[in-house]
Design an enzyme around this catalytic site. Structure first.
Site, mmCIF file in Angstrom:
data_model
loop_
_atom_site.group_PDB
_atom_site.id
_atom_site.type_symbol
_atom_site.label_atom_id
_atom_site.label_comp_id
_atom_site.label_asym_id
_atom_site.label_seq_id
_atom_site.Cartn_x
_atom_site.Cartn_y
_atom_site.Cartn_z
ATOM 1 N N HIS A 123 57.516 30.388 4.143
ATOM 2 C CA HIS A 123 57.046 29.189 4.831
ATOM 3 C C HIS A 123 58.193 28.204 4.979
ATOM 4 C CE1 HIS A 123 54.484 25.904 6.082
ATOM 5 N NE2 HIS A 123 55.145 25.124 5.224
ATOM 6 N N GLY A 129 56.903 43.021 43.085
ATOM 7 C CA GLY A 129 56.564 43.689 41.831
ATOM 8 C C GLY A 129 56.556 42.725 40.656
ATOM 9 N N GLY A 147 56.183 43.444 37.557
ATOM 10 C CA GLY A 147 56.369 44.218 36.326
ATOM 11 C C GLY A 147 57.347 43.472 35.424
ATOM 12 N N VAL A 148 57.776 44.147 34.365
ATOM 13 C CA VAL A 148 58.652 43.506 33.380
ATOM 14 C C VAL A 148 59.940 43.005 34.042
ATOM 15 C CG1 VAL A 148 59.969 43.900 31.267
ATOM 16 C CG2 VAL A 148 57.727 44.976 31.557
ATOM 17 N N GLU A 195 52.694 40.949 44.146
ATOM 18 C CA GLU A 195 52.280 42.116 43.366
ATOM 19 C C GLU A 195 51.079 42.779 44.042
ATOM 20 O OE1 GLU A 195 53.085 44.038 40.536
ATOM 21 O OE2 GLU A 195 51.304 45.084 41.265
ATOM 22 N N ALA A 216 61.566 45.052 42.856
ATOM 23 C CA ALA A 216 61.452 45.468 41.444
ATOM 24 C C ALA A 216 60.136 46.222 41.270
ATOM 25 C CB ALA A 216 61.513 44.241 40.531
ATOM 26 N N VAL A 217 60.056 47.366 41.969
ATOM 27 C CA VAL A 217 58.782 48.101 41.995
ATOM 28 C C VAL A 217 58.795 49.340 41.088
ATOM 29 C CG1 VAL A 217 58.081 47.276 44.279
ATOM 30 C CG2 VAL A 217 59.481 49.347 44.103
ATOM 31 N N GLY A 218 59.722 49.367 40.149
ATOM 32 C CA GLY A 218 59.715 50.458 39.192
ATOM 33 C C GLY A 218 61.000 51.275 39.255
HETATM 34 P P1 AMP Z 1 57.045 48.193 36.666
HETATM 35 O O1 AMP Z 1 56.338 49.490 36.910
HETATM 36 O O2 AMP Z 1 56.730 47.511 35.373
HETATM 37 O O3 AMP Z 1 58.517 48.280 36.937
HETATM 38 O O4 AMP Z 1 56.484 47.194 37.777
HETATM 39 C C1 AMP Z 1 56.573 47.428 39.155
HETATM 40 C C2 AMP Z 1 55.434 46.670 39.827
HETATM 41 O O5 AMP Z 1 55.644 46.700 41.246
HETATM 42 C C3 AMP Z 1 54.057 47.274 39.578
HETATM 43 O O6 AMP Z 1 53.234 46.272 39.029
HETATM 44 C C4 AMP Z 1 53.585 47.693 40.976
HETATM 45 O O7 AMP Z 1 52.203 47.499 41.157
HETATM 46 C C5 AMP Z 1 54.384 46.769 41.895
HETATM 47 N N1 AMP Z 1 54.549 47.297 43.258
HETATM 48 C C6 AMP Z 1 54.900 48.552 43.622
HETATM 49 N N2 AMP Z 1 54.967 48.668 44.971
HETATM 50 C C7 AMP Z 1 54.642 47.443 45.502
HETATM 51 C C8 AMP Z 1 54.541 46.891 46.842
HETATM 52 N N3 AMP Z 1 54.787 47.635 47.927
HETATM 53 N N4 AMP Z 1 54.195 45.591 46.990
HETATM 54 C C9 AMP Z 1 53.957 44.821 45.886
HETATM 55 N N5 AMP Z 1 54.035 45.274 44.619
HETATM 56 C C10 AMP Z 1 54.385 46.567 44.402
#
Ligand code: AMP
Ligand code: FAD
Length: 480
Positions: free
Chosen positions: A454, A187, A189-190, A210, A279-281
């Site tokens: 400045h 993932g 993400g952030v 990702e 870290a997939v959400g």
């Molecule tokens: P966030 O929603 O900002 O926490 O980011 C989570 C990221 O994980 C997202 O960009 C998703 O596309 C990614 N993600 C979710 N499931 C998978 C997976 N099985 N393999 C790779 N990336 C994933």
């Protein structure tokens, strides 16, 4: 008889604790129920944000940034450092001290404001009664108003089950006791990018897998492109279009590792890591927070259904923070907490959900507010753009922090600012002025007519506003 309150809040994260303090400030008899127990077995207020989220991650981002700087960033300033050593245990202890002080601070604020802090698991029953379970000890409390602020938890993947010290979520990744050689992050993400950055700076080889083929789709794509290039230069290996297929724990010479298979455009790939960070959400905490008799509705994504005022389907029952729709951000939850407190005492309160700033605390930082250019394009909006690179900023040059830019999007006819996107040092601080400007309905010209100190990084915001009208001073602009 059950203790009765004006307000009971379930959850003491940044949504719940802020709400509790504001309710108490407004003279309401307030109780806040929370069940967070830290690794030392002690109650710890502040929820995800203070215990395992915003705060510990920023502590490690800062420490790892200093470590990297000491290793390779100081020479440009004429400072030679002969030997830099990492004391990971001390770095972790510092992080824990920061967390301990801040979480204890919430307890002190509760005391000072006369918020009753109840430890245990709260469950909303019918008629605004709440059952609190603490080590099999059960009490019932009730209130005129109930606020659910139970937060969120990491999404787990069945194909990458958390496995102690090998496959971890963000909480595990904040507490490794040694620097792993190879880390995989699922993932981009952030959270994945921030934690990946921490360990890369501390010496790990970090690969981010990702599934999507677009990098940071929520960010302005011009900024996302810059970010990807900069992260790559730093050594973060980000593989897009890489969908996780399977994980397997293997043991080589008594060392356990994680074998990962994923699929990209070339087919199935295999890679071995010492640790895997999932870290997939995050998902809303709705299990066991309310009884079916409480009669609350979940929306199609599993969040507690609320309107713009955070009212649920039941009168006098509200829900705020990560457990309801909107970005899962601490400041969004805190603002909802304050809004609900004001609404309960009959005051006017509203949140402008269009202007919630977002930040990614990598280096350089990324911060934005409002619409991205791709959103404006998709909406068919007439807009104009002004950008200013930090390389042309005197302060950025003096600081040796020249990466990135400020981008301002404003309406072509009215010049009203529609979005501000910053990638650069201190973007998290710089974005605040854009939020204020947009909240006040400013035009890009309003910013261009404002005097900025400045030398400051904020001058880049001024110049980007001037650039909207092709009159930036410190870069070449098209002729009028
Ligand atoms: P966030 O929603 O900002 O926490 O980011 C989570 C990221 O994980 C997202 O960009 C998703 O596309 C990614 N993600 C979710 N499931 C998978 C997976 N099985 N393999 C790779 N990336 C994933
Ligand atoms: P939470 O903080 O999750 O708090 C909920 C609280 O309720 C918890 O203490 C929980 O134990 C308690 N609870 C739940 N159910 C019950 C129950 N039934 N009874 C009693 N108590 C209960 N956001 C940012 O804005 N900036 C950042 O930099 C940032 N960094 C992050 C980094 C990481 C690694 C993570 C994981 C998150 C980060 N976030 C960040 C997100 C932020 O932490 C959340 O948006 C925020 O904590 C949500 O606040 P909340 O009050 O809704 O819920």
């Amino acid at each position: 008889m059950a203790d009765h309150y004006d307000v009971i809040i379930i959850g003491a994260g940044p949504a719940g604790y802020v709400c509790a303090i504001r309710c108490a400030q407004l003279g309401l008899k307030t109780a806040c129920i929370d069940n967070w127990i830290n690794p030392q077995g002690k109650k710890s207020l502040g929820g995800t944000c203070l215990n395992v989220g915003c705060i510990p991650s920023k502590a490690l981002l800062q420490s790892s940034q200093y470590y990297e700087l000491a290793q390779q960033g100081l020479e440009q300033h004429g400072i030679k450092v002969s030997s830099v050593e990492l004391d990971l245990a001390a770095m972790m202890q510092r992080k824990e001290k920061v967390v301990a002080e801040l979480t204890a601070g919430i307890g002190a604020l509760f005391k000072a404001n006369k918020v009753t802090s109840i430890t245990g698991r709260g469950r909303l029953l019918a008629d605004k009664k709440v059952e609190v379970l603490n080590n099999k000890h059960k009490i019932i409390v009730s209130a005129e108003n109930i606020i659910i602020a139970s937060g969120s938890s990491s999404v787990e993947l069945a194909i990458a089950p958390l496995t102690e010290n090998l496959i971890v979520d963000s909480t595990g990744a904040l507490a490794f006791d040694s620097v792993p050689e190879k880390i995989g992050v699922i993932g981009a993400g952030v959270i994945g990018l921030e934690l990946g950055s921490v360990w890369r700076r501390l010496g790990s080889q970090v690969t981010v897998l990702e599934a999507q083929d677009v990098f940071l789709p929520v960010a302005d794509q011009q900024v996302a492109r810059d970010a990807k290039r900069l992260y790559k230069k730093q050594g973060l290996d980000i593989r897009l279009n890489a969908r996780l297929l399977n994980t397997q724990i293997s043991s080589v010479k008594n060392k356990q590792q994680v074998e990962v298979s994923y699929e990209d455009e070339k087919g199935e790939q295999k890679i071995i890591f010492d640790k895997l960070i999932v870290a997939v959400g995050r998902k809303p905490n709705t299990d066991n927070v309310f009884d079916s008799e409480a009669d609350l509705i979940l929306d199609e994504r599993g969040f507690i259904h609320v309107n713009d005022q955070c009212e649920t389907s039941q009168p006098g029952v509200y829900a705020i923070g990560d457990v309801v729709r909107g970005p899962m951000l601490a400041h969004k939850g805190s603002e909802e907490g304050m809004m609900v407190a004001e609404l309960i005492v009959g005051k006017y309160a509203a949140i402008n959900y269009d202007l919630i700033p977002a930040v990614i605390y990598t280096h350089p930082e990324i911060a934005w507010v409002g619409k991205t250019e791709q959103q404006l394009k998709a909406a068919g909006e007439n807009y104009q753009v002004g950008t200013f690179p930090f390389v042309a900023s005197g302060r950025a040059k003096a600081a040796g922090e020249t990466a990135g830019m400020v981008k301002i999007l404003s309406h072509s006819e009215t010049d009203r600012i529609l979005g501000v996107h910053i990638i650069g040092s201190h973007a998290s601080e710089l974005i605040a002025q854009a939020v204020i400007a947009m909240e006040l309905g400013a035009s890009a010209e309003d910013i261009s007519l404002t005097v900025f100190a400045h030398p400051s990084l904020a001058e880049a915001v001024h110049e980007a506003a001037l650039a909207v009208d092709n009159r930036a001073i410190h870069i070449m602009q098209k002729k009028h």
